[in-house]
Every structure is written in structure tokens, then in C-alpha cells.
Design a protein around this motif. Structure first.
Motif, PDB file in Angstrom:
ATOM      1  N   GLY A 101       0.789  -1.232   0.000  1.00  0.00           N
ATOM      2  CA  GLY A 101       0.000   0.000   0.000  1.00  0.00           C
ATOM      3  C   GLY A 101       0.813   1.270   0.000  1.00  0.00           C
ATOM      4  N   ASP A 102       2.163   1.186  -0.095  1.00  0.00           N
ATOM      5  CA  ASP A 102       3.012   2.381  -0.094  1.00  0.00           C
ATOM      6  C   ASP A 102       3.129   2.942  -1.505  1.00  0.00           C
ATOM      7  OD1 ASP A 102       3.608   2.074   2.653  1.00  0.00           O
ATOM      8  OD2 ASP A 102       5.102   0.546   2.147  1.00  0.00           O
ATOM      9  N   LEU A 103       3.234   4.279  -1.605  1.00  0.00           N
ATOM     10  CA  LEU A 103       3.449   4.909  -2.899  1.00  0.00           C
ATOM     11  C   LEU A 103       4.882   4.654  -3.358  1.00  0.00           C
ATOM     12  CD1 LEU A 103       1.661   8.355  -2.430  1.00  0.00           C
ATOM     13  CD2 LEU A 103       0.985   6.512  -3.960  1.00  0.00           C
ATOM     14  N   ALA A 104       5.040   4.341  -4.638  1.00  0.00           N
ATOM     15  CA  ALA A 104       6.369   4.053  -5.164  1.00  0.00           C
ATOM     16  C   ALA A 104       6.400   4.379  -6.643  1.00  0.00           C
ATOM     17  CB  ALA A 104       6.753   2.592  -4.932  1.00  0.00           C
ATOM     18  N   CYS A 105       7.612   4.620  -7.166  1.00  0.00           N
ATOM     19  CA  CYS A 105       7.767   4.863  -8.600  1.00  0.00           C
ATOM     20  C   CYS A 105       7.450   3.572  -9.354  1.00  0.00           C
ATOM     21  CB  CYS A 105       9.185   5.347  -8.914  1.00  0.00           C
ATOM     22  SG  CYS A 105      10.480   4.124  -8.607  1.00  0.00           S
ATOM     23  N   GLY A 106       7.246   3.685 -10.666  1.00  0.00           N
ATOM     24  CA  GLY A 106       6.861   2.522 -11.456  1.00  0.00           C
ATOM     25  C   GLY A 106       7.854   1.378 -11.350  1.00  0.00           C
ATOM     26  N   ASP A 107       9.154   1.689 -11.393  1.00  0.00           N
ATOM     27  CA  ASP A 107      10.168   0.634 -11.308  1.00  0.00           C
ATOM     28  C   ASP A 107      10.087  -0.113  -9.983  1.00  0.00           C
ATOM     29  OD1 ASP A 107      11.104   1.269 -13.818  1.00  0.00           O
ATOM     30  OD2 ASP A 107      12.716   2.570 -13.088  1.00  0.00           O
ATOM     31  N   ARG A 151       2.858   1.420 -23.151  1.00  0.00           N
ATOM     32  CA  ARG A 151       3.484   2.636 -22.622  1.00  0.00           C
ATOM     33  C   ARG A 151       5.006   2.510 -22.544  1.00  0.00           C
ATOM     34  NH1 ARG A 151       1.355   6.383 -19.089  1.00  0.00           N
ATOM     35  NH2 ARG A 151      -0.405   6.430 -20.539  1.00  0.00           N
ATOM     36  N   CYS A 152       5.507   1.405 -21.964  1.00  0.00           N
ATOM     37  CA  CYS A 152       6.953   1.273 -21.745  1.00  0.00           C
ATOM     38  C   CYS A 152       7.607   0.223 -22.627  1.00  0.00           C
ATOM     39  CB  CYS A 152       7.243   0.969 -20.278  1.00  0.00           C
ATOM     40  SG  CYS A 152       6.704  -0.688 -19.772  1.00  0.00           S
ATOM     41  N   SER A 153       6.795  -0.544 -23.379  1.00  0.00           N
ATOM     42  CA  SER A 153       7.273  -1.579 -24.306  1.00  0.00           C
ATOM     43  C   SER A 153       7.949  -2.764 -23.619  1.00  0.00           C
ATOM     44  CB  SER A 153       8.241  -0.977 -25.341  1.00  0.00           C
ATOM     45  OG  SER A 153       7.602   0.025 -26.095  1.00  0.00           O
ATOM     46  N   VAL A 173       1.169  -0.085 -13.162  1.00  0.00           N
ATOM     47  CA  VAL A 173       1.758   1.220 -12.842  1.00  0.00           C
ATOM     48  C   VAL A 173       1.827   2.129 -14.067  1.00  0.00           C
ATOM     49  CG1 VAL A 173       3.101   0.316 -10.935  1.00  0.00           C
ATOM     50  CG2 VAL A 173       4.105   0.343 -13.206  1.00  0.00           C
ATOM     51  N   CYS A 174       1.793   1.552 -15.273  1.00  0.00           N
ATOM     52  CA  CYS A 174       1.826   2.362 -16.495  1.00  0.00           C
ATOM     53  C   CYS A 174       0.424   2.815 -16.917  1.00  0.00           C
ATOM     54  CB  CYS A 174       2.469   1.588 -17.632  1.00  0.00           C
ATOM     55  SG  CYS A 174       4.229   1.240 -17.422  1.00  0.00           S
ATOM     56  N   PHE A 175      -0.612   2.188 -16.368  1.00  0.00           N
ATOM     57  CA  PHE A 175      -1.980   2.464 -16.800  1.00  0.00           C
ATOM     58  C   PHE A 175      -2.477   3.737 -16.129  1.00  0.00           C
ATOM     59  CE2 PHE A 175      -5.332   1.093 -19.363  1.00  0.00           C
ATOM     60  CZ  PHE A 175      -6.540   1.227 -18.717  1.00  0.00           C
ATOM     61  N   THR A 176      -1.850   4.867 -16.544  1.00  0.00           N
ATOM     62  CA  THR A 176      -2.164   6.183 -15.994  1.00  0.00           C
ATOM     63  C   THR A 176      -2.491   7.138 -17.130  1.00  0.00           C
ATOM     64  OG1 THR A 176       0.178   6.842 -16.076  1.00  0.00           O
ATOM     65  CG2 THR A 176      -0.625   5.858 -14.013  1.00  0.00           C
ATOM     66  N   CYS A 177      -3.193   8.201 -16.812  1.00  0.00           N
ATOM     67  CA  CYS A 177      -3.533   9.222 -17.806  1.00  0.00           C
ATOM     68  C   CYS A 177      -2.259   9.834 -18.377  1.00  0.00           C
ATOM     69  CB  CYS A 177      -4.411  10.302 -17.169  1.00  0.00           C
ATOM     70  SG  CYS A 177      -4.765  11.697 -18.284  1.00  0.00           S
ATOM     71  N   LYS A 178      -2.151   9.913 -19.690  1.00  0.00           N
ATOM     72  CA  LYS A 178      -0.953  10.451 -20.339  1.00  0.00           C
ATOM     73  C   LYS A 178      -0.718  11.907 -19.977  1.00  0.00           C
ATOM     74  CE  LYS A 178       1.268  10.721 -24.891  1.00  0.00           C
ATOM     75  NZ  LYS A 178       1.648  12.140 -24.833  1.00  0.00           N
ATOM     76  N   GLU A 179      -1.765  12.637 -19.635  1.00  0.00           N
ATOM     77  CA  GLU A 179      -1.629  14.060 -19.342  1.00  0.00           C
ATOM     78  C   GLU A 179      -1.409  14.348 -17.862  1.00  0.00           C
ATOM     79  OE1 GLU A 179      -1.339  15.201 -22.995  1.00  0.00           O
ATOM     80  OE2 GLU A 179      -1.506  16.754 -21.457  1.00  0.00           O
ATOM     81  N   CYS A 180      -2.304  13.869 -16.976  1.00  0.00           N
ATOM     82  CA  CYS A 180      -2.232  14.231 -15.556  1.00  0.00           C
ATOM     83  C   CYS A 180      -1.591  13.156 -14.691  1.00  0.00           C
ATOM     84  CB  CYS A 180      -3.620  14.578 -15.011  1.00  0.00           C
ATOM     85  SG  CYS A 180      -4.721  13.126 -14.912  1.00  0.00           S
ATOM     86  N   ASN A 181      -1.313  11.978 -15.285  1.00  0.00           N
ATOM     87  CA  ASN A 181      -0.608  10.887 -14.590  1.00  0.00           C
ATOM     88  C   ASN A 181      -1.434  10.225 -13.490  1.00  0.00           C
ATOM     89  OD1 ASN A 181       1.824   9.357 -14.582  1.00  0.00           O
ATOM     90  ND2 ASN A 181       2.348  10.271 -12.617  1.00  0.00           N
ATOM     91  N   ASN A 182      -2.730  10.514 -13.399  1.00  0.00           N
ATOM     92  CA  ASN A 182      -3.558   9.848 -12.394  1.00  0.00           C
ATOM     93  C   ASN A 182      -3.803   8.397 -12.793  1.00  0.00           C
ATOM     94  OD1 ASN A 182      -3.846  11.995 -10.632  1.00  0.00           O
ATOM     95  ND2 ASN A 182      -5.661  12.797 -11.661  1.00  0.00           N
TER      96      ASN A 182
END
Length: 211
Positions: A101-107, A151-153, A173-182
Motif C-alpha cells: 500500500g506504499d506509494l512508489a515509482c513505477g520501477d 506505454r513502456c514496451s 503502474v503504467c496504466f495512468t492518464c498520459k496528461e495528468c498521470n492519475n
């Protein structure tokens, strides 16, 4: 000879707390001190007294000045909104939540996902104390490669898969809005040229325009 704390140039004439008057700036709003008056904290940072009344960062509790961002109702400095694992700022990059449940970068989210299940070797079926029945075909176990993320191939494994438009596999983690990143919910996204958007950003970027 006295050198400026910020630019290291020699100070000749007026100075403010070891700075050229033009180099001294508030660490909260990044503006200078026109009247020459300022305050200094225990870390030798200069600031306007009025800046102490600004809203505070939800993480470090320091005043917000210049650019800041809002997430889930909390205002934060960009550098305070960071990955729980590698501590990289999440501002402007794909991010999500780990299984804990912690926020983390995609990697780091991908790294925290459980390893894909591996098919086990066929095992004999016990029939009596001395004989086993041969299993001819081992059953395939789910959890392998499901395709490549648009998104990341990179390869998408079942444990991290979200089904996007036209049945395409995406990393969660890639399934986010291309504009606002939500983060987007599968089936509620809008799409254009193989990219996904939230409804608001799609309407703003690709919806009908007025005359």
C-alpha cells in the motif's frame, strides 16, 4: 576578503547575512529582500516573516513556496512527494502502490510485485505402495508473459497486468492518464492513438473545440 555564501564572489559594499544583496533570497518563495530585512532559521536559511504564514507541506511541515503539488487532498513540495523505496521524486513520472500500500515509482512497484509463478515438475500419482501412475502432460500454470505494455514496451506478467483498450495488456503502474498521470481504472479510460487518458484530460486535449 568576504565571499558571498551563494555565488562565492567577493562582496564589496552592502551585504545581507553573508550574501550579495542580489543573491539573498527567501528559501520558501525564492524572492529577494527588497527592504533588506529578513529572518534566519537554525539552518542559516533566509526567509520573509510573512512566508511563515503560508500553507505547510503535509510531509515535512515546512511552508510551501514556489511550486508545490497536491495528491489525495494533501499539499506537498515536489521533493517530499517521493518513492517509499528509492526516495526518487514522483512528480511527473509514473507511480503506483506496492502490495503493502506504499506509494512508489513505477520501477519499484514492479520490483515489489510477487515473482511470476513457475510450472512445477509433473508428479506421479500414488496408486499403491510400490507403483506410481505416470503423468503424461504437465498442466500449464498461469503467471507467465502476457505481452508487451504499450506505454513502456516491456513485458507484462499476469501478476502486474491490467487489460487496456482492445484487450491490450498494460502494466498496472503504467496504466495512468498520459496528461495528468492519475491512475486509471480498467474499462473507464478514454483512448486516442494507443494512449489512455482520464475523461477530463481526453475532453480537454481531444474533445470538440469551440469556434
Amino acid at each position: 576578503m568576504v565571499n558571498c555564501v551563494k555565488c562565492q564572489g567577493e562582496i564589496q559594499g552592502s551585504e545581507l547575512e553573508g550574501h550579495h544583496l542580489g543573491c539573498a533570497e527567501c528559501y520558501i518563495c525564492f524572492n529577494g529582500f527588497r527592504d533588506g530585512g529578513c529572518l534566519k532559521d537554525d539552518q542559516d536559511r533566509l526567509f520573509h516573516s510573512a512566508c511563515l504564514d503560508k500553507p505547510k507541506c503535509a510531509v515535512c511541515e515546512q511552508p510551501l513556496g514556489g511550486q508545490f503539488l497536491a495528491f489525495e487532498g494533501k499539499d506537498m513540495h515536489p521533493q517530499c512527494f517521493c518513492c517509499s523505496d528509492c526516495k526518487k521524486s514522483l512528480s511527473g513520472i509514473p507511480f503506483g502502490r506496492t502490495p503493502a500500500g506504499d506509494l512508489a515509482c513505477g520501477d519499484c512497484v514492479v520490483k515489489a510485485q510477487p515473482a511470476p509463478a513457475q510450472p512445477s515438475a509433473p508428479k506421479g500419482v500414488y496408486t499403491n505402495r510400490t507403483k506410481y501412475t505416470r503423468v503424461v502432460n504437465a498442466k500449464k500454470v498461469s503467471g507467465g508473459d502476457a505481452g508487451s505494455c504499450p506505454r513502456c514496451s516491456k513485458k507484462v506478467y499476469v501478476a502486474e497486468k491490467v487489460t487496456g483498450p482492445n484487450g491490450t495488456p498494460w502494466h498496472r503502474v503504467c496504466f495512468t492518464c498520459k496528461e495528468c498521470n492519475n491512475q486509471l481504472e480498467a474499462g473507464k479510460e478514454a483512448t486516442n492513438l494507443n494512449e489512455v487518458y482520464c475523461k477530463a484530460c481526453y475532453a480537454r486535449c481531444h474533445g470538440p473545440k469551440g469556434y
